[in-house]
Design an enzyme around this catalytic site. Sequence first.
Site, PDB file in Angstrom:
ATOM      1  N   ASN A   1       0.796  -1.173  -0.044  1.00 53.96           N
ATOM      2  CA  ASN A   1       0.033   0.166   0.051  1.00 53.96           C
ATOM      3  C   ASN A   1       0.797   1.173  -0.058  1.00 53.96           C
ATOM      4  O   ASN A   1       1.960   1.374   0.744  1.00 53.96           O
ATOM      5  CB  ASN A   1      -1.089  -0.007   1.025  1.00 53.96           C
TER       6      ASN A   1
ATOM      7  N   CYS B   1      -3.757   0.583  -2.876  1.00 53.13           N
ATOM      8  CA  CYS B   1      -4.080  -0.707  -2.333  1.00 53.13           C
ATOM      9  C   CYS B   1      -2.837  -1.508  -2.624  1.00 53.13           C
ATOM     10  O   CYS B   1      -2.285  -1.303  -3.635  1.00 53.13           O
ATOM     11  CB  CYS B   1      -5.156  -1.389  -2.227  1.00 53.13           C
TER      12      CYS B   1
ATOM     13  N   GLU C   1      -2.838  -4.488  -3.546  1.00 51.04           N
ATOM     14  CA  GLU C   1      -3.457  -5.499  -4.525  1.00 51.04           C
ATOM     15  C   GLU C   1      -3.432  -4.785  -5.788  1.00 51.04           C
ATOM     16  O   GLU C   1      -2.842  -5.214  -6.865  1.00 51.04           O
ATOM     17  CB  GLU C   1      -4.970  -6.130  -4.271  1.00 51.04           C
TER      18      GLU C   1
ATOM     19  N   CYS D   1     -10.255  -4.902  -0.441  1.00 51.16           N
ATOM     20  CA  CYS D   1     -11.435  -3.871  -0.433  1.00 51.16           C
ATOM     21  C   CYS D   1     -12.275  -4.183  -1.923  1.00 51.16           C
ATOM     22  O   CYS D   1     -11.725  -4.747  -2.613  1.00 51.16           O
ATOM     23  CB  CYS D   1     -10.819  -2.450  -0.461  1.00 51.16           C
TER      24      CYS D   1
END
Length: 134
Positions: free
Chosen positions: A42, A53, A55, A90
């Site tokens: 992040n 983020c 990911e 998320c």
Amino acid sequence: MDYTFLTEKAREAAKNSYSPYSGFAVGAALLLADGRIFCGCNCENASYGASLCAERAAFSAAVSSGARKFEAIAVVGFGPDGERDKVMPCGICRQVMAEFCDGKFRVVVTENGKNKIFSLSELLPSAFADFRAD
Ligand SMILES: [Zn+2]
């Protein structure tokens, strides 16, 4: 496959986290179909909405290298008191995964030190898709 190697890569990536605002360091490791792994952490910003983020950082790195086929992503997170259980992607990150992956794509998180594996279809049923495909 339990993806322990992938979770370890995510832990390494979390060490590079830039998270001065939340104090929550997240790492992600994305496994490609060809076996390569791309990592992300992040990256926060004083303008909170500009934060990224782990990911999506991993997906951006992989896509930037030309990758388009993905098998799994491992996600881990660390608060001030250590590693947290079940750090789930998320909603925005789930949508980004759905752009490149089918419902069988695996999302690996940790719980009590063990990997827990979800399919993308479990985490994002009825994902929004490009209306032009209909
Ligand atoms: Zn996210």
